[in-house]
Design a protein around this motif. Sequence first.
Motif, PDB file in Angstrom:
ATOM      1  N   LYS A   2       0.834  -1.203   0.000  1.00 26.24           N
ATOM      2  CA  LYS A   2       0.000   0.000   0.000  1.00 26.24           C
ATOM      3  C   LYS A   2       0.873   1.259   0.000  1.00 26.24           C
ATOM      4  CE  LYS A   2      -3.640  -2.178   2.747  1.00 26.24           C
ATOM      5  NZ  LYS A   2      -4.176  -2.306   4.122  1.00 26.24           N
ATOM      6  N   ILE A   3       0.623   2.124  -0.964  1.00 26.97           N
ATOM      7  CA  ILE A   3       1.383   3.374  -1.052  1.00 26.97           C
ATOM      8  C   ILE A   3       0.437   4.565  -0.982  1.00 26.97           C
ATOM      9  CG2 ILE A   3       2.924   4.779  -2.496  1.00 26.97           C
ATOM     10  CD1 ILE A   3       4.221   2.298  -3.538  1.00 26.97           C
ATOM     11  N   ALA A   4       0.785   5.535  -0.148  1.00 21.86           N
ATOM     12  CA  ALA A   4      -0.002   6.774  -0.060  1.00 21.86           C
ATOM     13  C   ALA A   4       0.753   7.888  -0.766  1.00 21.86           C
ATOM     14  CB  ALA A   4      -0.215   7.160   1.401  1.00 21.86           C
ATOM     15  N   ILE A   5       0.003   8.716  -1.488  1.00 26.87           N
ATOM     16  CA  ILE A   5       0.590   9.896  -2.119  1.00 26.87           C
ATOM     17  C   ILE A   5      -0.109  11.120  -1.552  1.00 26.87           C
ATOM     18  CG2 ILE A   5       0.992  11.109  -4.300  1.00 26.87           C
ATOM     19  CD1 ILE A   5       0.845   8.335  -5.681  1.00 26.87           C
ATOM     20  N   ASP A  25      -1.317  -0.851  -4.405  1.00 30.33           N
ATOM     21  CA  ASP A  25      -2.611  -0.351  -3.933  1.00 30.33           C
ATOM     22  C   ASP A  25      -2.351   1.099  -3.489  1.00 30.33           C
ATOM     23  OD1 ASP A  25      -5.192  -0.171  -3.034  1.00 30.33           O
ATOM     24  OD2 ASP A  25      -5.001  -1.727  -1.491  1.00 30.33           O
ATOM     25  N   VAL A  26      -2.981   2.058  -4.162  1.00 25.75           N
ATOM     26  CA  VAL A  26      -2.591   3.467  -3.991  1.00 25.75           C
ATOM     27  C   VAL A  26      -3.738   4.322  -3.455  1.00 25.75           C
ATOM     28  CG1 VAL A  26      -1.717   5.534  -5.170  1.00 25.75           C
ATOM     29  CG2 VAL A  26      -0.952   3.255  -5.907  1.00 25.75           C
ATOM     30  N   MET A  27      -3.443   5.131  -2.445  1.00 22.92           N
ATOM     31  CA  MET A  27      -4.404   6.135  -1.987  1.00 22.92           C
ATOM     32  C   MET A  27      -3.801   7.530  -2.134  1.00 22.92           C
ATOM     33  SD  MET A  27      -6.439   6.743   1.654  1.00 22.92           S
ATOM     34  CE  MET A  27      -7.314   5.179   1.639  1.00 22.92           C
ATOM     35  N   LEU A  28      -4.549   8.408  -2.771  1.00 25.19           N
ATOM     36  CA  LEU A  28      -4.152   9.813  -2.850  1.00 25.19           C
ATOM     37  C   LEU A  28      -4.741  10.539  -1.643  1.00 25.19           C
ATOM     38  CD1 LEU A  28      -4.760  10.516  -6.630  1.00 25.19           C
ATOM     39  CD2 LEU A  28      -2.594  10.862  -5.459  1.00 25.19           C
ATOM     40  N   GLY A  29      -3.930  11.361  -1.022  1.00 18.62           N
ATOM     41  CA  GLY A  29      -4.406  12.129   0.135  1.00 18.62           C
ATOM     42  C   GLY A  29      -4.619  13.585  -0.246  1.00 18.62           C
ATOM     43  N   THR A  30      -5.756  14.134   0.157  1.00 22.48           N
ATOM     44  CA  THR A  30      -6.067  15.527  -0.146  1.00 22.48           C
ATOM     45  C   THR A  30      -6.609  16.197   1.117  1.00 22.48           C
ATOM     46  OG1 THR A  30      -7.217  16.948  -1.741  1.00 22.48           O
ATOM     47  CG2 THR A  30      -8.456  15.050  -0.912  1.00 22.48           C
ATOM     48  N   LYS A  55     -12.391  10.157 -12.872  1.00 17.83           N
ATOM     49  CA  LYS A  55     -13.362   9.328 -13.619  1.00 17.83           C
ATOM     50  C   LYS A  55     -12.672   8.192 -14.366  1.00 17.83           C
ATOM     51  CE  LYS A  55     -16.749  12.976 -14.510  1.00 17.83           C
ATOM     52  NZ  LYS A  55     -17.054  14.020 -15.504  1.00 17.83           N
ATOM     53  N   SER A  56     -11.488   8.510 -14.937  1.00 13.71           N
ATOM     54  CA  SER A  56     -10.788   7.468 -15.705  1.00 13.71           C
ATOM     55  C   SER A  56      -9.697   6.782 -14.879  1.00 13.71           C
ATOM     56  CB  SER A  56     -10.205   8.056 -16.992  1.00 13.71           C
ATOM     57  OG  SER A  56      -9.602   9.294 -16.746  1.00 13.71           O
ATOM     58  N   ASN A  57      -9.610   7.112 -13.597  1.00 12.04           N
ATOM     59  CA  ASN A  57      -8.633   6.461 -12.710  1.00 12.04           C
ATOM     60  C   ASN A  57      -9.301   6.087 -11.387  1.00 12.04           C
ATOM     61  OD1 ASN A  57      -5.689   6.928 -13.968  1.00 12.04           O
ATOM     62  ND2 ASN A  57      -6.983   8.696 -14.425  1.00 12.04           N
ATOM     63  N   SER A  58     -10.526   5.539 -11.501  1.00  8.40           N
ATOM     64  CA  SER A  58     -11.350   5.336 -10.298  1.00  8.40           C
ATOM     65  C   SER A  58     -10.854   4.187  -9.426  1.00  8.40           C
ATOM     66  CB  SER A  58     -12.804   5.109 -10.705  1.00  8.40           C
ATOM     67  OG  SER A  58     -12.860   4.056 -11.647  1.00  8.40           O
ATOM     68  N   ASN A  59      -9.883   3.433  -9.912  1.00 10.07           N
ATOM     69  CA  ASN A  59      -9.310   2.374  -9.066  1.00 10.07           C
ATOM     70  C   ASN A  59      -8.305   2.920  -8.051  1.00 10.07           C
ATOM     71  OD1 ASN A  59      -7.727   3.051 -11.223  1.00 10.07           O
ATOM     72  ND2 ASN A  59      -7.162   0.966 -11.789  1.00 10.07           N
ATOM     73  N   VAL A  60      -7.975   4.189  -8.176  1.00  5.66           N
ATOM     74  CA  VAL A  60      -7.128   4.829  -7.160  1.00  5.66           C
ATOM     75  C   VAL A  60      -8.014   5.220  -5.980  1.00  5.66           C
ATOM     76  CG1 VAL A  60      -5.652   6.830  -6.669  1.00  5.66           C
ATOM     77  CG2 VAL A  60      -5.536   5.725  -8.913  1.00  5.66           C
ATOM     78  N   ARG A  61      -7.553   4.985  -4.770  1.00  5.73           N
ATOM     79  CA  ARG A  61      -8.318   5.392  -3.588  1.00  5.73           C
ATOM     80  C   ARG A  61      -8.094   6.878  -3.317  1.00  5.73           C
ATOM     81  NH1 ARG A  61      -9.038   0.450  -0.220  1.00  5.73           N
ATOM     82  NH2 ARG A  61      -7.892  -1.218  -1.276  1.00  5.73           N
ATOM     83  N   PHE A  65      -5.625  13.663   4.032  1.00  2.00           N
ATOM     84  CA  PHE A  65      -4.188  13.510   4.274  1.00  2.00           C
ATOM     85  C   PHE A  65      -3.935  12.428   5.325  1.00  2.00           C
ATOM     86  CE2 PHE A  65      -3.488  18.258   3.091  1.00  2.00           C
ATOM     87  CZ  PHE A  65      -3.171  17.926   1.780  1.00  2.00           C
ATOM     88  N   SER A  66      -4.724  12.484   6.412  1.00  2.00           N
ATOM     89  CA  SER A  66      -4.459  11.570   7.518  1.00  2.00           C
ATOM     90  C   SER A  66      -4.911  10.148   7.180  1.00  2.00           C
ATOM     91  CB  SER A  66      -5.058  12.128   8.809  1.00  2.00           C
ATOM     92  OG  SER A  66      -6.120  11.369   9.261  1.00  2.00           O
ATOM     93  N   GLU A  67      -6.003  10.009   6.443  1.00  2.00           N
ATOM     94  CA  GLU A  67      -6.423   8.658   6.008  1.00  2.00           C
ATOM     95  C   GLU A  67      -5.357   8.043   5.098  1.00  2.00           C
ATOM     96  OE1 GLU A  67     -11.317   9.233   6.111  1.00  2.00           O
ATOM     97  OE2 GLU A  67     -10.183   9.758   4.300  1.00  2.00           O
ATOM     98  N   ALA A  68      -4.835   8.861   4.206  1.00  2.00           N
ATOM     99  CA  ALA A  68      -3.814   8.355   3.282  1.00  2.00           C
ATOM    100  C   ALA A  68      -2.555   7.931   4.040  1.00  2.00           C
ATOM    101  CB  ALA A  68      -3.482   9.408   2.225  1.00  2.00           C
ATOM    102  N   ALA A  69      -2.116   8.794   4.972  1.00  2.00           N
ATOM    103  CA  ALA A  69      -0.891   8.476   5.722  1.00  2.00           C
ATOM    104  C   ALA A  69      -1.072   7.204   6.542  1.00  2.00           C
ATOM    105  CB  ALA A  69      -0.493   9.646   6.611  1.00  2.00           C
ATOM    106  N   THR A  70      -2.280   7.009   7.065  1.00  2.00           N
ATOM    107  CA  THR A  70      -2.570   5.799   7.838  1.00  2.00           C
ATOM    108  C   THR A  70      -2.542   4.563   6.929  1.00  2.00           C
ATOM    109  OG1 THR A  70      -3.973   7.112   9.295  1.00  2.00           O
ATOM    110  CG2 THR A  70      -4.286   4.714   9.365  1.00  2.00           C
TER     111      THR A  70
END
Lengths: 230, 230
Positions: A2-5, A25-30, A55-61, A65-70
């Motif tokens: 799992k990688i967070a960005i 498995d990637v999550m973007l943090g905003t 829309k065209s990258n919906s498999n990215v989570r 910020f804190s959810e992604a870092a976790t």
Amino acid sequence: MKIAIIGTGNVGRTLAARLMELGYDVMLGTRNVTDKLASSEKDNYGNPSFSEWFKSNSNVRLGSFSEAATFGELVINATHGSNSVTALILAGSKNLAGKILIDISNPLDFSNGMPPSLLPGLNNTNSLGEEIQKTFPDTMVVKTLNTMWCGLMVNPKLIGNGDHINFLSGNNTEAKTRVRKLLNQFGWSDENVVDLGDITAARATESMLPIWLRVMGVTKSGAFNFKLVR
Amino acid sequence: MKIAIIGTGNVGRTLAARLMELGYDVMLGTRNVTDKLASSEKDNYGNPSFSEWFKSNSNVRLGSFSEAATFGELVINATHGSNSVTALILAGSKNLAGKILIDISNPLDFSNGMPPSLLPGLNNTNSLGEEIQKTFPDTMVVKTLNTMWCGLMVNPKLIGNGDHINFLSGNNTEAKTRVRKLLNQFGWSDENVVDLGDITAARATESMLPIWLRVMGVTKSGAFNFKLVR
């Protein structure tokens, strides 16, 4: 794995798409998920709005910020340099503790016009990479990939058969070895990933931004890099 | 053509020897000619004393800063960056007026230990090249060659068949064209001499010193340079 960005701009999106392609498995943090999905504004460089891209990258989570870092076993800082420390504080030092943080950001200061200079207090005798390491002493900060356009970060073979340079620095040798393996997956040969030592070397790689920006001003393209000739 | 070189260190000597080889009439400028010839000290890098070097290069002229500036139709600043403005003031603004001054120096600050940083006030939003241009408004300052070891400045073909990069900046286009011709004589192809625009681009080329110093720390040799890959 799992990688967070942290950061959803063009750099974060480019990394996310490539990491997904490699099977991560990637999550973007905003900062605010609802706002991010609601906004339909293009960025300053004409890239589509995040919601359009999503829309065209919906498999990215997508998470805060804190959810992604976790979520991330490894975290990548792809925020604007002027926001990096704030964004990472919101991500949470306890969520980042014990983890590798790949820092690809640059302390660009747009307040004096173009081309940008480097932020006061984060250049010459300090750097953003060091500042992040000092702020998060329990995190293993590895500075890399910050000296080029994001398209090349994840696909160096786009130019010159991938035979050009990328730098690595950080205080933890094992962390650098793990990051090097990820860089290999992007297409970087070991020979072209030069370990400059501890995180103070981020002063040197961040100081390459002024020449990068001037060369881009002449060549009118970000698709270039430097090769070490010996 | 008469060329003056301000500064008698290893960089000045290397330039002088190469320019003599190319048929130029060369004068090295120093603060005090008598002291310079009397001193038998090696420099910090183990290079022979000036008087020792001068024995086997006696066809080079030696004069004071101001004698050299008067002599030269073209002047090269090869002093340490921390001394450059002072040395050029001693050379005399009226002796430099209307002439091209090639500035190859870097504002290195050794006061914080190794590797050196850049001098306060002469980095990021300013540069030594600009500072010299501001101090001598009637002189055409052209910044070049400051991003590499002096052996490569005058003989780029020592590595990689000469296919690596050198930058050029300055406010006067004709002066840059003349300097480019001199660089061609050293062995630089036009393709590898990239004109970055006005003298503010010296901020970018001087900012390459930190990465140059770090790479030298890893490769243990100054005989390297970067090549632009596109």
